[in-house]
Design an enzyme around this catalytic site. Structure first.
Site, short mmCIF file in Angstrom:
data_model
loop_
_atom_site.label_atom_id
_atom_site.label_comp_id
_atom_site.label_asym_id
_atom_site.label_seq_id
_atom_site.Cartn_x
_atom_site.Cartn_y
_atom_site.Cartn_z
N ASN A 10 19.76 -17.81 34.96
CA ASN A 10 19.79 -16.50 34.31
C ASN A 10 20.52 -16.70 32.98
O ASN A 10 21.73 -16.76 32.96
CB ASN A 10 20.52 -15.49 35.21
CG ASN A 10 20.71 -14.15 34.52
OD1 ASN A 10 20.11 -13.89 33.48
ND2 ASN A 10 21.55 -13.30 35.11
N LYS A 12 20.83 -14.73 30.57
CA LYS A 12 21.42 -13.51 30.01
C LYS A 12 21.10 -13.42 28.51
O LYS A 12 20.02 -13.87 28.11
CB LYS A 12 22.92 -13.46 30.29
CG LYS A 12 23.20 -13.70 31.79
CD LYS A 12 24.60 -13.45 32.22
CE LYS A 12 24.71 -13.73 33.71
NZ LYS A 12 26.05 -13.43 34.23
N HIS A 95 20.30 -6.65 38.21
CA HIS A 95 21.51 -7.47 38.03
C HIS A 95 22.72 -6.55 37.87
O HIS A 95 22.61 -5.47 37.28
CB HIS A 95 21.35 -8.37 36.80
CG HIS A 95 22.43 -9.39 36.70
ND1 HIS A 95 23.66 -9.09 36.20
CD2 HIS A 95 22.47 -10.68 37.10
CE1 HIS A 95 24.42 -10.17 36.28
NE2 HIS A 95 23.72 -11.15 36.82
N GLU A 97 25.10 -6.57 35.91
CA GLU A 97 25.38 -6.19 34.52
C GLU A 97 24.49 -5.03 34.08
O GLU A 97 24.91 -4.16 33.32
CB GLU A 97 25.20 -7.41 33.59
CG GLU A 97 26.35 -8.39 33.76
CD GLU A 97 25.98 -9.85 33.51
OE1 GLU A 97 24.94 -10.12 32.89
OE2 GLU A 97 26.75 -10.72 33.97
N GLU A 165 24.79 -11.50 44.97
CA GLU A 165 25.77 -11.83 43.93
C GLU A 165 27.00 -10.93 44.08
O GLU A 165 27.00 -9.79 43.58
CB GLU A 165 25.16 -11.63 42.54
CG GLU A 165 23.99 -12.54 42.27
CD GLU A 165 23.80 -12.81 40.78
OE1 GLU A 165 23.67 -13.99 40.45
OE2 GLU A 165 23.79 -11.87 39.99
N GLY A 171 30.60 -14.89 36.59
CA GLY A 171 31.21 -15.23 35.31
C GLY A 171 32.73 -15.36 35.36
O GLY A 171 33.39 -15.41 34.34
N SER A 211 29.13 -17.80 39.69
CA SER A 211 29.88 -19.03 39.40
C SER A 211 29.39 -20.22 40.23
O SER A 211 30.18 -21.09 40.61
CB SER A 211 31.38 -18.82 39.59
OG SER A 211 31.85 -17.83 38.69
#
Ligand code: PGA
Length: 249
Positions: A10, A12, A95, A97, A165, A171, A211
């Site tokens: 991904n 991003k 996701h 985010e 996730e 991250g 991560s």
């Protein structure tokens, strides 16, 4: 039947089209003997360049979002048909985010997922709990809510991928332990089998994300419930991503 592992990057909001081509060029020889499905989910505007760059390799093309309408007055959005025409096969949906910064809800995640399936794209749907939810003992409750809402109306779960996730691991460098990830993914699979009985849940692949990197991929992938990974930061370096892809070597 064993589920085939799937490792997806991904990216991003990283890599211009020319940077994307360089990354794919470096990656290609490193993943040529991969035993798993290899996907790169790239910024929409990089798709045409990456489509050319991955040609003749095992790398499959993915997007990071898709709108649920076929077409119309949705400024800034991209439809499933637009992605399909460029050879996109996978699309990340929901996701954290997008949920956190762009108002994505369980309802819109569900609509996007159904639209992707209808168009013949394989959605990679992200679910997972926040740190407060985990520490408050609410992980299963949150997952139950997402499972009920995000996947309503799906008839054949072999056509989707879930990425578990935990938001606190994204991250942050703070990975879930192999056991934590395995246990939670096992829970998701068990719950899904109950809620969506008779709909091919046993063939659905569930990735871990958060991560995951060149150092911890082998351990995570050795867990029986974990069918793959959704890789953020570590997918931006060819050597690191290739080490994850080649977790079995
Ligand atoms: P990360 O991101 O690997 O950088 O934690 C994973 C993701 O957000 O999909």
């Amino acid at each position: 039947m064993a589920r085939r592992p799937i490792i997806a990057g991904n990216w991003k909001m990283n890599n211009t089209a020319s940077e994307a081509v360089e990354l794919v060029k470096a990656l290609k020889p490193l993943v040529k003997d991969a035993k798993c499905d290899v996907v790169v989910c790239v910024p929409a505007i990089d798709i045409p360049a990456v489509k050319k760059a991955v040609h003749g390799s095992k790398i499959r093309l993915g997007a990071q979002n898709v709108h649920f309408a076929e077409k119309g007055a949705y400024t800034g959005e991209i439809s499933a048909a637009m992605l399909k025409e460029y050879g996109v096969q996978y699309v990340i949906i929901g996701h954290s985010e997008r949920r956190q910064y762009f108002g994505e809800t369980d309802e819109t995640v569900n609509l996007r997922t159904l639209a992707a399936i209808k168009a013949g794209l394989t959605p990679i749907v992200c679910i997972g709990e926040s740190l407060e939810e985990r520490e408050g003992g609410l992980t299963q409750k949150v997952l139950d809510r997402q499972i009920a809402a995000d996947f309503a109306g799906i008839e054949d779960f072999s056509k989707i991928v879930i990425a578990y996730e935990p938001i606190w691991a994204i991250g942050t460098g703070r990975t879930a332990t192999d056991e934590q990830a395995n246990e939670t993914i096992g829970y998701i699979r068990k719950r899904m089998k109950k809620v969506y009985a008779g709909k091919n849940v046993g063939r659905m692949r569930i990735q871990y994300g958060g991560s995951m990197n060149a150092k911890n991929a082998k351990g995570l992938m050795a867990q029986p419930e974990i069918d793959g990974g959704l890789i953020g930061g570590a997918s931006l370096k060819a050597a690191d991503f290739a080490t994850v892809v080649n977790f079995d070597k």
